[in-house]
Design an enzyme around this catalytic site. Sequence first.
Site, short mmCIF file in Angstrom:
data_model
loop_
_atom_site.label_atom_id
_atom_site.label_comp_id
_atom_site.label_asym_id
_atom_site.label_seq_id
_atom_site.Cartn_x
_atom_site.Cartn_y
_atom_site.Cartn_z
N ASP A 6 2.85 3.62 -2.32
CA ASP A 6 3.54 2.85 -1.27
C ASP A 6 2.65 2.47 -0.09
OD1 ASP A 6 5.79 3.35 -2.82
OD2 ASP A 6 6.44 5.05 -1.60
N ARG A 40 -14.19 20.78 -6.94
CA ARG A 40 -15.65 20.81 -7.09
C ARG A 40 -16.35 21.02 -5.75
NH1 ARG A 40 -17.09 17.64 -12.23
NH2 ARG A 40 -15.95 18.96 -13.70
N GLY A 44 2.38 11.74 -0.28
CA GLY A 44 2.79 10.62 0.58
C GLY A 44 3.48 11.08 1.86
N ALA A 79 2.32 -15.44 -5.39
CA ALA A 79 3.79 -15.57 -5.33
C ALA A 79 4.19 -16.68 -4.37
CB ALA A 79 4.39 -14.24 -4.88
N ARG A 84 3.56 3.44 -11.14
CA ARG A 84 3.08 4.76 -10.74
C ARG A 84 2.00 5.32 -11.68
NH1 ARG A 84 7.71 7.84 -8.11
NH2 ARG A 84 7.48 9.42 -9.70
N ARG A 106 10.52 16.60 -7.00
CA ARG A 106 11.13 16.39 -5.68
C ARG A 106 11.74 17.73 -5.32
NH1 ARG A 106 9.10 11.68 -3.76
NH2 ARG A 106 9.18 10.05 -5.34
N ARG A 145 11.16 -21.50 -14.82
CA ARG A 145 12.11 -20.52 -14.29
C ARG A 145 11.67 -19.91 -12.97
NH1 ARG A 145 13.85 -17.40 -19.81
NH2 ARG A 145 15.84 -18.46 -20.05
N GLY A 188 8.01 0.77 -3.30
CA GLY A 188 7.56 0.80 -1.91
C GLY A 188 8.51 1.54 -0.99
#
Length: 319
Positions: free
Chosen positions: A127, A25, A102, A186, A252, A72, A162, A170
């Site tokens: 990543d 655009r 990337g 975490a 992703r 790839r 648990r 990454g």
Amino acid sequence: MKKIAIVTPGGDAPGMNACIRAVVRRSSYSGFEVVGVLNGYQGLIDETLVKMDARTVSGIIQRGGTVLKSSRCAQINTPAGLSKAVEILKKNKIDFLIIIGGDGSIRAAEKISKNGFPVICIPASIDNDVFGTDETIGFDTAIDTAVDAIDKIRDTATSFDRVFIVEVMGREHGFLAVEVGLASGAEFVLVPEVKYDISKIADELKKDRKKKKTSAIIVFAEGCGDAKKVAKQIFDCTGIDVKVSNLGYIQRGGNPSARSRNLASRFGSFAVDLILKGYKNRVVVLHKGEIKTLPIKKVISGKKEVDIETLKLVEKLAV
Ligand code: F6P
């Protein structure tokens, strides 16, 4: 009037489509012609080019993946593949190639520029492993996706007392793991950049149980190796059954967050501005809230560091 080609090689990232839209655009706004290269760098070698205009990018701002498709392509890193790609670009009278991708895609872009073809790179990867930019397109969305999944894992971890190792993507870096770890509360975040000690984690888990903290989430960056092996090592030290959940490719996909879309729109438009101003062989970056540009050489030779302060914060908040 200039003719620009856009390509989205390597791992797709949510927001790539918003960026394609912005490039097309913004180019149309300035009267440039645009072609899309299908299937990443492979499409340059195979000459799969499609004409694009303001209307071909309608309704894609909210879609994950890349409408230009990806692959790839090892060939682009060979002298033969490179010269074929440049030959196709010249044959089609293209003046500039914009690469939305990337770290690996930017490294290949540098080779294309060295072969005499001008490029502009836009960092896009879940990543966030591109030096010189605080953020890549898609990173914010991938954090949200992983955190949403971990919130669900947390429910069952708490119900069953648990420990879960949750593997996130990454590549060989822990940028995604660090942000996901903080946002998901975490107990531990393991990244390839920092050596971890299984016996220390095991001791902490045993102490936690005594403190009535009976479940835990260990965010594990894929670059740290085999999560199942680590789970077994923790079990051997503690007797605690550790479950492993690999979040995989869901990270992703999905609709890009507003932040990923806006970064993509700004990056895409800025890339065309650079061409208008006569720049070439540059990378668009976000630095302290401002969109800027760096030479490709600088970006591929720099080393991006994980934020150790955030890792320390995760530890402090997990008491
Ligand atoms: O670079 C993005 C990424 O999703 C990495 O996190 C991951 O290691 C890799 O791509 C997976 O690549 P592929 O799509 O080739 O399996």
